[in-house]
Design a protein around this motif. Structure first.
Motif, PDB file in Angstrom:
ATOM      1  N   MET A 108       0.834  -1.202   0.000  1.00  0.00           N
ATOM      2  CA  MET A 108       0.000   0.000   0.000  1.00  0.00           C
ATOM      3  C   MET A 108       0.870   1.253   0.000  1.00  0.00           C
ATOM      4  SD  MET A 108      -2.904   1.045   2.822  1.00  0.00           S
ATOM      5  CE  MET A 108      -2.007   2.119   3.934  1.00  0.00           C
ATOM      6  N   ASP A 110       4.920  -1.726   2.059  1.00  0.00           N
ATOM      7  CA  ASP A 110       4.317  -0.399   1.909  1.00  0.00           C
ATOM      8  C   ASP A 110       5.353   0.634   1.481  1.00  0.00           C
ATOM      9  OD1 ASP A 110       1.934  -1.435   2.669  1.00  0.00           O
ATOM     10  OD2 ASP A 110       1.879  -0.496   4.659  1.00  0.00           O
ATOM     11  N   GLY A 124      -3.544   4.139  -0.195  1.00  0.00           N
ATOM     12  CA  GLY A 124      -4.536   3.673   0.770  1.00  0.00           C
ATOM     13  C   GLY A 124      -4.821   4.730   1.825  1.00  0.00           C
ATOM     14  N   TRP A 176     -14.002   9.413  -0.138  1.00  0.00           N
ATOM     15  CA  TRP A 176     -13.353   8.717   0.969  1.00  0.00           C
ATOM     16  C   TRP A 176     -13.708   9.360   2.307  1.00  0.00           C
ATOM     17  CZ3 TRP A 176      -7.616   8.137  -1.040  1.00  0.00           C
ATOM     18  CH2 TRP A 176      -7.627   7.297  -2.169  1.00  0.00           C
ATOM     19  N   ASP A 184      -6.253  -2.917   6.853  1.00  0.00           N
ATOM     20  CA  ASP A 184      -6.910  -1.747   6.251  1.00  0.00           C
ATOM     21  C   ASP A 184      -7.933  -1.103   7.191  1.00  0.00           C
ATOM     22  OD1 ASP A 184      -8.834  -3.645   6.090  1.00  0.00           O
ATOM     23  OD2 ASP A 184      -9.190  -3.458   3.927  1.00  0.00           O
ATOM     24  N   LEU A 243      -9.728   1.868   5.260  1.00  0.00           N
ATOM     25  CA  LEU A 243      -8.976   2.484   4.167  1.00  0.00           C
ATOM     26  C   LEU A 243      -9.619   2.111   2.816  1.00  0.00           C
ATOM     27  CD1 LEU A 243      -5.361   1.815   5.470  1.00  0.00           C
ATOM     28  CD2 LEU A 243      -6.817   3.812   5.796  1.00  0.00           C
ATOM     29  N   PRO A 244      -9.463   2.940   1.805  1.00  0.00           N
ATOM     30  CA  PRO A 244      -8.709   4.186   1.766  1.00  0.00           C
ATOM     31  C   PRO A 244      -9.403   5.320   2.509  1.00  0.00           C
ATOM     32  CG  PRO A 244      -9.843   3.854  -0.324  1.00  0.00           C
ATOM     33  CD  PRO A 244     -10.101   2.636   0.502  1.00  0.00           C
TER      34      PRO A 244
END
Ligand code: FAD
Lengths: 254, 322
Positions: free
Chosen positions: B1, B33, B87, B110, B124, B145-146
């Motif tokens: 991510m 990540d 993310g 989001w 997440d 997430l995101p």
């Protein structure tokens, strides 16, 4: 110019805040609600713009005590006042109400939406950028001066360290007011009484339109004090202690 | 991510909280990540010389402007989000961040949590501690997430400053987006510190709205004189015109670190604390025992500030023979 100004009623955070039984909200039962300070400045800026160049000001209030605040807004010079219904005993999330404000702005061909830069309940995001993005028009937050010249706006924004930045943008626009160009005016009792006859319109909220949101699991009070020492509430003994503390740190004398 | 850390700078300076955003992102990485720092402005070289704690740096470069308006910053960031599919996006709670965070949230759909002090990640899912009600309440929030978080300056310790490998820096030409922006910067006013520079003051007496009215400022000013201190104010005091703007402490005022900070009738909102919580000795006087200023004060008193000013003034005058 058509101006829409948003007035959010929020719990008085100078008072004592207690948590609701489920711990997910504050207990709103005995709270005093007051107009969000920054929204008060937004209202003042709207009226100042009206006085400077002519405008029609619609004030939209939301939350407990909306009626009282709308009468005050009318007394200060708002031309039309509308109460936007909200869920009783729930916090006013700016993310939730943004769609309603954007819809009202569209329906009335509003040129300028004004609101306070923030509120104590906008943990899920601030109103001005939400409404600006939903209307796909420019937005600037943290203003301390707005001057309109026809459809052109000159807007000054506060930044850190005393830096002030001035922007130019055209309406339609959304501005998040930090401070009005002049301190909010006082309204006399007689003006308030007169304004109490102003008819208050009603608007029903739109669904927020956002599929996903964050959620509050629990609210809590910060652990008080940390390493700090509380010296009490007796000014006489506090002063004695402070003189000692300052002397011990070599700070008593200039 | 990918985790995007938004950074800022203007007028040839990088904002100190930029390294905090990178540190916050770093604290959340799991295997594989990548922390991507995003910067927009003319200070590309300065950003490259500082942001080595990031895995990559994206610079939207606009060399002709002293400052990138938030509208342009948000548009550039949106392109980056489209290209990188992160993310998590961390935006600082700053004048710029206030316009960027919710704009991006609205356009991506989001979730956004603002005024964030702490973040924990489990895959997440994030659990986040955010401030509400002027810092009087903490909210434990959950988000999947995101997502976007607007992070309080001062909440995370700065990442170590080091240059970033030039192979890890990508330049984006921001001139066209800047030129097409609807919000144009026409003036930037940097104050002249010749008269007062609170950042250099060793002792500060700060008055908040609790002081009540303009006439009472003099009482605090007299106490400041007895202490050899500069007088300062919170935002409402300055907004009311009771003290000049250069004497404002906090987010949109000065960030100070004196040896003594005496706060009289200041509630201690996060925006105020941002400017003074690093002071060596903080003494707060506030009649509300729940006022958040007491969370950072070394000594606190819940008496009336006027009583304290009178009593302390008497003792200091007696002590100095005046
Ligand atoms: C983008 C942005 C930037 C900001 N920048 C800044 C900034 O730079 N600086 C800043 O200060 N704020 C800033 N703010 C505003 C901040 O959120 C608070 O509104 C502000 O700090 C509150 O000031 P205050 O503590 O003086 O007033 P209040 O919060 O009203 O507190 C007054 C306090 O005085 C106490 N009190 C009242 N009477 C007495 C008495 N007789 N004796 C003792 N105590 C008494 C009360 O209990 C209360 O706690 C900013 C806000 C935003 C959104």
């Amino acid at each position: 110019m058509n101006i829409l100004v948003v007035l959010r009623m929020i719990p008085d955070s100078a008072g004592e805040l207690q948590l609701a039984e489920d711990g997910r909200a504050i207990d709103r039962e005995w709270l005093d609600f007051q107009l969000n300070d920054f929204d008060d400045h937004a209202l003042e800026e709207a009226i100042l713009l009206k006085e400077a160049g002519g405008a029609k000001v619609m004030a939209v209030a939301i939350g407990e005590g909306a009626k009282r605040v709308l009468q005050m807004a009318a007394a200060r010079g708002a031309d039309e006042v509308v109460a936007l219904q909200s869920e009783e005993d729930a916090m006013i999330s700016s993310r939730e109400i943004a769609a309603s404000i954007a819809a009202m702005a569209r329906a009335r061909s509003v040129d300028l939406v004004l609101c306070g830069v923030q509120s104590s309940e906008d943990v899920f995001g601030q109103l001005a950028p939400y409404v600006g993005a939903l209307l796909d028009c420019p937005h600037v937050s943290g203003t301390n001066r707005i001057v309109a010249n026809g459809a052109m706006l000159r807007v000054t924004q506060e930044r850190g360290a005393g830096v002030a930045v001035t922007y130019e943008l055209a309406t339609p626009a959304v501005l998040g007011v930090q401070t009005a160009s002049k301190a909010p005016r006082y309204v006399s009792g007689s003006k308030l009484r007169e304004a109490s006859k102003t008819p208050i319109g009603r608007a029903t909220p739109e669904p927020s339109g956002f599929e996903r949101s964050a959620e509050i699991i629990t609210l809590r009070l910060p652990v008080q004090g940390g390493s700090g020492e509380i010296l009490g509430d007796n000014a006489d003994t506090v002063a004695d202690r402070l003189v000692g503390i300052l002397a011990a740190k070599g700070l008593a004398r200039n | 991510m990918k985790l995007i850390a938004c950074t800022e700078g203007h007028s040839s300076k990088i904002e100190a909280f930029s390294l905090e955003m990178i540190a916050a992102a770093r604290s959340l990485v799991e295997a594989g990540d990548e922390v991507v720092a995003f910067f927009a402005g003319a200070e590309a070289d300065a950003a490259s010389s500082l942001f080595g704690a990031a895995d990559r740096l994206l610079v939207a470069r606009a060399s002709k402007s002293e400052l990138i308006p938030a509208e342009t910053y948000a548009r550039l960031l949106r392109d980056v989000i489209d290209a990188e599919a992160p993310g998590l996006v961390l935006v600082p709670y700053s004048a710029n961040g206030l316009d960027v965070a919710a704009d991006i949230a609205a356009r991506t759909g989001w979730p956004l949590i603002s005024y964030v002090n702490e973040i924990k990640r489990d895959g997440d899912e994030l659990t986040v501690v955010a401030q509400m009600y002027g810092g009087k309440i903490l909210a434990d929030c959950a988000v999947r997430l995101p997502a976007i978080l607007m992070v309080n300056p001062g909440a995370f310790a700065e990442a170590a400053a080091s240059p970033i490998d030039s192979a890890k820096v990508s330049m984006i030409d921001a001139e066209a987006v800047l030129a097409g922006g609807k919000v144009k910067m026409v003036d930037i006013d940097v104050p002249d510190y010749a008269d007062v520079d609170l950042t250099k003051a060793e002792r500060i007496v700060c008055v908040g709205r609790g002081i009540g009215d303009e006439a009472s400022i003099d009482l605090a000013r007299n106490l400041a004189t007895l202490l050899g201190a500069e007088i300062a104010g919170s935002r409402p005091v300055v907004d009311n015109g009771w003290l000049p703007k250069l004497r404002q402490v906090g987010k949109s005022g000065q960030k100070v670190k004196p040896k003594l900070y005496l706060a009289l009738g200041v509630s201690g909102a996060p925006e105020h604390l941002e400017g003074m919580s690093q002071a060596d000795l903080i003494i707060a006087v506030n009649t509300d025992p729940k006022a958040p200023i007491f969370n950072v004060a070394h000594y606190g008193a819940t008496c009336d500030l006027f009583d304290l000013v009178a009593n302390l003034g008497d003792r200091l005058r007696a002590g100095s023979g005046r």
